[in-house]
Design a protein around this motif. Structure first.
Motif, PDB file in Angstrom:
ATOM      1  N   SER A   1       9.040   2.407   6.213  1.00 22.28           N
ATOM      2  CA  SER A   1       7.941   2.320   5.253  1.00 22.28           C
ATOM      3  C   SER A   1       7.000   1.183   5.642  1.00 22.28           C
ATOM      4  CB  SER A   1       8.481   2.072   3.838  1.00 22.28           C
ATOM      5  OG  SER A   1       7.419   1.722   2.962  1.00 22.28           O
TER       6      SER A   1
ATOM      7  N   GLU B   1       4.950  -0.184   3.709  1.00 20.19           N
ATOM      8  CA  GLU B   1       4.823  -1.113   2.585  1.00 20.19           C
ATOM      9  C   GLU B   1       5.930  -2.159   2.600  1.00 20.19           C
ATOM     10  OE1 GLU B   1       2.249  -1.280   0.851  1.00 20.19           O
ATOM     11  OE2 GLU B   1       1.341   0.594   1.520  1.00 20.19           O
ATOM     12  N   THR B   2       7.158  -1.721   2.856  1.00 26.96           N
ATOM     13  CA  THR B   2       8.283  -2.670   2.833  1.00 26.96           C
ATOM     14  C   THR B   2       8.497  -3.346   4.175  1.00 26.96           C
ATOM     15  OG1 THR B   2       9.852  -0.888   3.362  1.00 26.96           O
ATOM     16  CG2 THR B   2       9.432  -1.337   1.024  1.00 26.96           C
TER      17      THR B   2
ATOM     18  N   PRO C   1       6.127  -4.171   7.217  1.00 19.89           N
ATOM     19  CA  PRO C   1       4.797  -4.137   7.845  1.00 19.89           C
ATOM     20  C   PRO C   1       4.887  -4.182   9.363  1.00 19.89           C
ATOM     21  CG  PRO C   1       5.243  -6.296   6.911  1.00 19.89           C
ATOM     22  CD  PRO C   1       6.345  -5.401   6.446  1.00 19.89           C
TER      23      PRO C   1
ATOM     24  N   ASP D   1       2.712 -10.198  -1.368  1.00 23.63           N
ATOM     25  CA  ASP D   1       3.581  -9.411  -0.492  1.00 23.63           C
ATOM     26  C   ASP D   1       2.938  -8.130   0.017  1.00 23.63           C
ATOM     27  OD1 ASP D   1       5.505 -11.362  -0.899  1.00 23.63           O
ATOM     28  OD2 ASP D   1       6.530 -10.253  -2.490  1.00 23.63           O
ATOM     29  N   ARG D   2       1.933  -7.620  -0.696  1.00 23.46           N
ATOM     30  CA  ARG D   2       1.387  -6.308  -0.327  1.00 23.46           C
ATOM     31  C   ARG D   2      -0.105  -6.351   0.022  1.00 23.46           C
ATOM     32  NH1 ARG D   2       4.903  -2.231  -2.698  1.00 23.46           N
ATOM     33  NH2 ARG D   2       3.394  -0.688  -1.963  1.00 23.46           N
ATOM     34  N   CYS D   3      -0.890  -7.130  -0.716  1.00 26.81           N
ATOM     35  CA  CYS D   3      -2.347  -7.036  -0.597  1.00 26.81           C
ATOM     36  C   CYS D   3      -2.955  -8.082   0.331  1.00 26.81           C
ATOM     37  CB  CYS D   3      -3.007  -7.171  -1.968  1.00 26.81           C
ATOM     38  SG  CYS D   3      -2.334  -6.090  -3.242  1.00 26.81           S
TER      39      CYS D   3
ATOM     40  N   ARG E   1      -2.225  -9.014   3.107  1.00 28.04           N
ATOM     41  CA  ARG E   1      -2.280  -8.641   4.525  1.00 28.04           C
ATOM     42  C   ARG E   1      -3.721  -8.344   4.929  1.00 28.04           C
ATOM     43  NH1 ARG E   1       2.487  -4.043   4.237  1.00 28.04           N
ATOM     44  NH2 ARG E   1       4.044  -5.326   3.140  1.00 28.04           N
TER      45      ARG E   1
ATOM     46  N   ARG F   1      -3.930   3.113  -6.050  1.00 30.70           N
ATOM     47  CA  ARG F   1      -2.905   4.156  -5.925  1.00 30.70           C
ATOM     48  C   ARG F   1      -3.280   5.191  -4.863  1.00 30.70           C
ATOM     49  NH1 ARG F   1      -0.841   6.036 -11.333  1.00 30.70           N
ATOM     50  NH2 ARG F   1       0.841   4.591 -10.885  1.00 30.70           N
TER      51      ARG F   1
ATOM     52  N   HIS G   1      -0.890   3.882  -2.116  1.00 29.91           N
ATOM     53  CA  HIS G   1       0.307   3.154  -2.562  1.00 29.91           C
ATOM     54  C   HIS G   1       1.016   3.966  -3.646  1.00 29.91           C
ATOM     55  CE1 HIS G   1      -2.373   0.069  -0.857  1.00 29.91           C
ATOM     56  NE2 HIS G   1      -1.262  -0.549  -0.504  1.00 29.91           N
TER      57      HIS G   1
ATOM     58  N   ASP H   1       4.020   4.418  -4.246  1.00 30.47           N
ATOM     59  CA  ASP H   1       5.268   3.845  -4.760  1.00 30.47           C
ATOM     60  C   ASP H   1       5.041   2.868  -5.896  1.00 30.47           C
ATOM     61  OD1 ASP H   1       4.056   2.182  -2.703  1.00 30.47           O
ATOM     62  OD2 ASP H   1       5.794   0.861  -2.964  1.00 30.47           O
ATOM     63  N   LEU H   2       3.806   2.408  -6.093  1.00 32.93           N
ATOM     64  CA  LEU H   2       3.544   1.447  -7.158  1.00 32.93           C
ATOM     65  C   LEU H   2       3.622   2.120  -8.528  1.00 32.93           C
ATOM     66  CD1 LEU H   2       0.590  -0.698  -5.733  1.00 32.93           C
ATOM     67  CD2 LEU H   2       3.031  -1.280  -5.839  1.00 32.93           C
TER      68      LEU H   2
END
Length: 291
Positions: free
Chosen positions: A162, A164-165, A167, A207-209, A211, A246, A259, A261-262
Motif C-alpha cells: 500500500s 499509503e502505509t 511510501p 503521516d499522510r499529507c 509528503r 477521498r 484515499h 481507506d480514510l
C-alpha cells in the motif's frame, strides 16, 4: 516468506567481457552512477555523504523481484537493505534526546518529503533500489514519467504494497534523522488540547499529507500549500475538501492519489486540523502587509 518477491544475494560485479575482435561491439547497458550521492543529516546538520560505490562496498546488494504499485506490475531491482543504509550513514553521529531512534525524514530531489517513524523505519522488507535490472537507465515512473534514480525506496513483502502505509519516494537525495514537530514547528496546532480533533488531524497530516503538502510553508513542496496565504477552507467548503481528499480524480485530473481507506472520522479530523490552522498562520515567504 516472499510470496510476491524473489530475493537473492547478488555476487560481486563480474568484469566486463572483452569487445569482439571484429565487427561492431554490442552496446553496453548504462550502469548505475557509482558517484551518485546520498546525504545524511541530523536535525539540519550535515553528517556525511556516501556514494553508491561506498554503499555497495560496505553493504551487500540483493536482487529483488517485487510487485510495484506505481508500475502496477512485478519489477526487478538491485537494492540495499534500507535499515542498513541509514544505520551506516548515521554511524558515529551524535544522538539527540528529542529524536526517537529511527525517526527519519526522507527528502527527494523534487521536494517530496516523507516522515518515516518507527517501527516503519526498521520494518523488515524495506530496500533502497539503485538499479532497474529490466530497463537500462530505469523505466520512467509516476504521472510525470520521472527517472527514479539515484535511489528508490521499495518494499518486499506482500503486506507492504500500500502506498499509503508504505511510501515509496524516488529520486531520494537525503535521509535526515529529525523530529517532524521540531523540523516543521508551524504545522503543529499549538494550544489545542492533546486528543482533540485538531491533533488527531495533525497526526494524519504528518503521516499522510506532508509528503506532498505544506502548512505555513513547512512540509512537502510537490502539492499546493494548504494554509497561506489562504487556508483551503477559506475558498472551499469542508464537504468539498473531504470529497477531494477521498477521490480527487472525481473532481479534476491531477497527480493527487485517492484515499479510499480514510474513514469519515479521519476526514473530519483533517478538516478540524485545517480549521485550527486558519488562526495559526505563519508565512515567512509572504509579502509584508501595507499599513
Amino acid at each position: 516468506m516472499c510470496a510476491l518477491a524473489a530475493c537473492s544475494k547478488e555476487p560481486p560485479p563480474a568484469p566486463a567481457p572483452p569487445a569482439p575482435s571484429s565487427g561492431t561491439p554490442a552496446p553496453s547497458a548504462p550502469a548505475p552512477a557509482a558517484d551518485a550521492k546520498l546525504a545524511f543529516v541530523v536535525e539540519g546538520r550535515p553528517v556525511r555523504e556516501l556514494t553508491l560505490a561506498e554503499l555497495r562496498r560496505d553493504l551487500p546488494t540483493e536482487t529483488l523481484t517485487v510487485f510495484d504499485p506505481y508500475y502496477k506490475k512485478p519489477k526487478t531491482f538491485r537494492a540495499l537493505r534500507f535499515a542498513d543504509v541509514w544505520r551506516l550513514g548515521f554511524d558515529g553521529a551524535p544522538e539527540d534526546a528529542g529524536v526517537a531512534p529511527g525517526e527519519l525524514l526522507l527528502r527527494a530531489k523534487d521536494g517530496y518529503t516523507v516522515p518515516l517513524r518507527p517501527p516503519l523505519s526498521t520494518e523488515p522488507g524495506a530496500y533502497l533500489a539503485y538499479e532497474d535490472v529490466e530497463v537500462p537507465g530505469w523505466e520512467p515512473i509516476g504521472p510525470q514519467r520521472a527517472n527514479p534514480a539515484p535511489f528508490y525506496l521499495v518494499w518486499r513483502e506482500p503486506g507492504q504494497q500500500s502506498l499509503e502505509t508504505h511510501p515509496r519516494p524516488w529520486q531520494l537525495a537525503t535521509i535526515e534523522r529529525a523530529s517532524f514537530e521540531r523540523t516543521f514547528p508551524h504545522t503543529v496546532p499549538t494550544g489545542e488540547p492533546p486528543g482533540s480533533l485538531a491533533f488527531v488531524g495533525f497526526g494524519l497530516f504528518r503521516d499522510r499529507c506532508a509528503r506532498c503538502h505544506a502548512i505555513n510553508r513547512e512540509g512537502g513542496r510537490v502539492g499546493p500549500e494548504l494554509n497561506v496565504p489562504k487556508n483551503v477552507l477559506e475558498y472551499r467548503t469542508a464537504a468539498e475538501v473531504k470529497a477531494y481528499v477521498r477521490d480527487p480524480l472525481s473532481l479534476r485530473y491531477g497527480n493527487m492519489p485517492p484515499h479510499p481507506d480514510l474513514r469519515e472520522a479521519d476526514l473530519d479530523a483533517l478538516v478540524g486540523y485545517l480549521a485550527a490552522m486558519k488562526t495559526r498562520k505563519f508565512d515567512p515567504d509572504g509579502q509584508p502587509k501595507k499599513p
